[in-house]
Motif scaffolding. Structure first.
Motif, PDB file in Angstrom:
ATOM      1  N   SER A   3       0.802  -1.226   0.000  1.00  0.00           N
ATOM      2  CA  SER A   3       0.000   0.000   0.000  1.00  0.00           C
ATOM      3  C   SER A   3       0.836   1.279   0.000  1.00  0.00           C
ATOM      4  O   SER A   3       0.292   2.371   0.016  1.00  0.00           O
ATOM      5  CB  SER A   3      -0.925   0.008   1.226  1.00  0.00           C
ATOM      6  N   ALA A   4       2.143   1.147  -0.040  1.00  0.00           N
ATOM      7  CA  ALA A   4       3.015   2.321   0.039  1.00  0.00           C
ATOM      8  C   ALA A   4       3.003   3.105  -1.275  1.00  0.00           C
ATOM      9  O   ALA A   4       2.969   2.522  -2.359  1.00  0.00           O
ATOM     10  CB  ALA A   4       4.443   1.902   0.369  1.00  0.00           C
ATOM     11  N   SER A   5       3.050   4.418  -1.171  1.00  0.00           N
ATOM     12  CA  SER A   5       3.146   5.255  -2.363  1.00  0.00           C
ATOM     13  C   SER A   5       4.614   5.458  -2.764  1.00  0.00           C
ATOM     14  O   SER A   5       4.907   5.917  -3.860  1.00  0.00           O
ATOM     15  CB  SER A   5       2.480   6.606  -2.127  1.00  0.00           C
ATOM     16  N   VAL A   6       5.532   5.124  -1.864  1.00  0.00           N
ATOM     17  CA  VAL A   6       6.967   5.209  -2.105  1.00  0.00           C
ATOM     18  C   VAL A   6       7.554   3.822  -1.860  1.00  0.00           C
ATOM     19  O   VAL A   6       7.190   3.151  -0.894  1.00  0.00           O
ATOM     20  CB  VAL A   6       7.627   6.232  -1.145  1.00  0.00           C
ATOM     21  N   ARG A   7       8.454   3.386  -2.732  1.00  0.00           N
ATOM     22  CA  ARG A   7       9.104   2.079  -2.550  1.00  0.00           C
ATOM     23  C   ARG A   7      10.136   2.166  -1.424  1.00  0.00           C
ATOM     24  O   ARG A   7      10.751   3.208  -1.221  1.00  0.00           O
ATOM     25  CB  ARG A   7       9.795   1.635  -3.842  1.00  0.00           C
TER      26      ARG A   7
END
Length: 186
Positions: free
Chosen positions: A22-26
């Motif tokens: 669910s992260a917008s950043v890896r």
């Protein structure tokens, strides 16, 4: 790796994988700690794409699959990275579509914020993956590829190419890259 982005306690592998869904950043994961990844420059992206494109063309008709920076590599039980390019020739990881294991080739394009990690930490980790036959460290700023490769005797060696030349990669089979291909259009 730009900045540390973990809660106060280390994450389990399962918590990390759930966070990444669910992260917008890896984030890369090393022994319970996560590290947010910064975006890439135009040059970085074009070099990665040049390499991946050449490897993808060579992989056609083989069991090898080429991945770019959005596919995680489970480098050990407690380490997950996002290599810029990797090639895997074995069967897909069963039940885990979010990461791969057992690459035969790993490529990292250097960035100022990751250069030391790519040259030290990742080199040591990748050399300990039995399936890895070569690890390429590619400069953005000059035409230079550091090729770390496993010799026929199983020992690791290093060869640098600067400005011009060609070099073999372990997979897809019978594939070579040239510095002109790596830096095409730059």
């Amino acid at each position: 790796m730009a900045e540390k982005a973990t809660p106060h306690r280390p994450l389990s592998v399962e918590e990390y994988l759930a966070l990444e869904e669910s992260a917008s950043v890896r984030h890369e994961y090393v022994a319970g700690e996560t590290y947010a990844l910064a975006g890439a420059t135009d040059r970085h992206n074009r070099i990665s794409l040049n390499i991946a494109s050449r490897l993808l063309a060579a992989a056609r008709g083989t069991p090898c699959r080429v991945y770019m920076s959005d596919m995680k590599l489970r480098a050990s039980e407690s380490v997950f990275y996002y290599p810029d390019v990797m090639v895997v020739c074995g069967p897909p990881e069963p039940g885990n579509p979010d990461f791969q294991r057992d690459p035969c080739l790993v490529v990292e394009v250097l960035s100022p914020s990751t250069e030391q990690i790519d040259r030290r930490e990742k080199l040591l980790v990748y050399e300990n993956i039995p399936s890895v036959g070569a690890y390429l460290v590619v400069s953005q700023d000059i035409r230079r590829v550091e090729r770390h490769f496993r010799g026929e005797d199983g020992l690791w060696r290093k060869a640098d190419l600067v400005d011009v030349g060609r070099f073999p990669v372990p997979c897809p089979p019978d594939t070579e890259l040239t510095l002109d291909e790596v830096y095409e259009g730059l």
